[in-house]
Design an enzyme around this catalytic site. Sequence first.
Site, PDB file in Angstrom:
ATOM      1  N   GLU A  61       1.107   2.558  -5.012  1.00 30.58           N
ATOM      2  CA  GLU A  61       2.294   2.972  -4.269  1.00 30.58           C
ATOM      3  C   GLU A  61       3.583   2.507  -4.942  1.00 30.58           C
ATOM      4  OE1 GLU A  61      -1.006   3.773  -1.645  1.00 30.58           O
ATOM      5  OE2 GLU A  61      -0.486   1.997  -2.834  1.00 30.58           O
ATOM      6  N   HIS A 130      -4.266  -0.588   9.473  1.00 26.90           N
ATOM      7  CA  HIS A 130      -3.939   0.824   9.345  1.00 26.90           C
ATOM      8  C   HIS A 130      -3.293   1.367  10.619  1.00 26.90           C
ATOM      9  CE1 HIS A 130      -6.981   0.155   6.260  1.00 26.90           C
ATOM     10  NE2 HIS A 130      -6.620   1.295   5.691  1.00 26.90           N
TER      11      HIS A 130
END
Length: 329
Positions: A61, A130
């Site tokens: 990322e 998450h």
Amino acid sequence: MARIIAFREALREAMSEEMRRDDRVFLMGEEVAEYNGAYKVSQGMLDEFGAKRVIDTPISELGFTAVAVGAAQKGLRPIVEFMTWNFAVLALDQILNTASKMLAMSGGQVSCPIVFRGPNGSAGQLGAQHSTAFESYYANIPGLKVVSPSNGYDAKGLMKQAIRFEEDPIMFMESEVMYGDKSEVPDDEYYIPIGLADVKKQGRDVTIVSWNKMMKVAMGAATELEKEGISAEVIDLRSIRPLDWMTVLESVKKTNRLVIVEEQWPMCGVSSELAYRIQKEGFDYLDAPVRRITAADAPLHYAPNLVAAALPDVPRTVTLVKDVMYAKK
């Protein structure tokens, strides 16, 4: 004319239409190309636009966000898909220290027109790592705009606005559990300005404010309250930064009560800022304290019963509204 399409299709249409219009726009992220997107938002886009404009990235990322930020500063208009906003924290250095600050640091000479998008918040049994809702995190950073739509119509109009007209970095927060939701979307091209809330339901007794998938809770509560003679006005913020608190204030002038439904943790949340603004500018209109319902102040567990206990729901929202109505529960 209008069609009924899924949330993911609305996003795809927005990106594809803007990519056809402007060859500076491109999409990059993990699995956006060959796999058609982790949630099939980019399905078919590789076939139409090719590998130079729909780009699969490594699982890094920080790395691919840095590439996109550099591209934006050189005049391109990237769209970056994060498989989940939980993973975007790995790229926070580029978002916070470069993308959000470059316009100010360059004296207005270098902008960063980039859309960061992907699913945000809880999505069932995905565990603590998450399941974080990030609107307030990024709304706390000057130089960023934060968008969090609740339906496909708004998502398409806001996405097209973000890609075509915005020169600031846009944090576009979706929801995994809404990608299949259907909405009526016009055939004609349209744009929705960022920073305008939308009154989804008119009411007279209490104002309920929310955004993203918590709008389902807000609307569900309004439906239940209607059965008991309580008329709730429901407002979808749509944009967290800029925050359209004036639309909320005008509603509170009419209803004299405010309840905020928020998926995030309670400390330093969007509801905190909104409550401050309303009590500061609208204190004389309030007949009850501003109240809110948020996620539990703890990491979200995996067990379904604990997920249900931690997140706002319709029954608890109804109870909270009755509290501010001083009504029997």
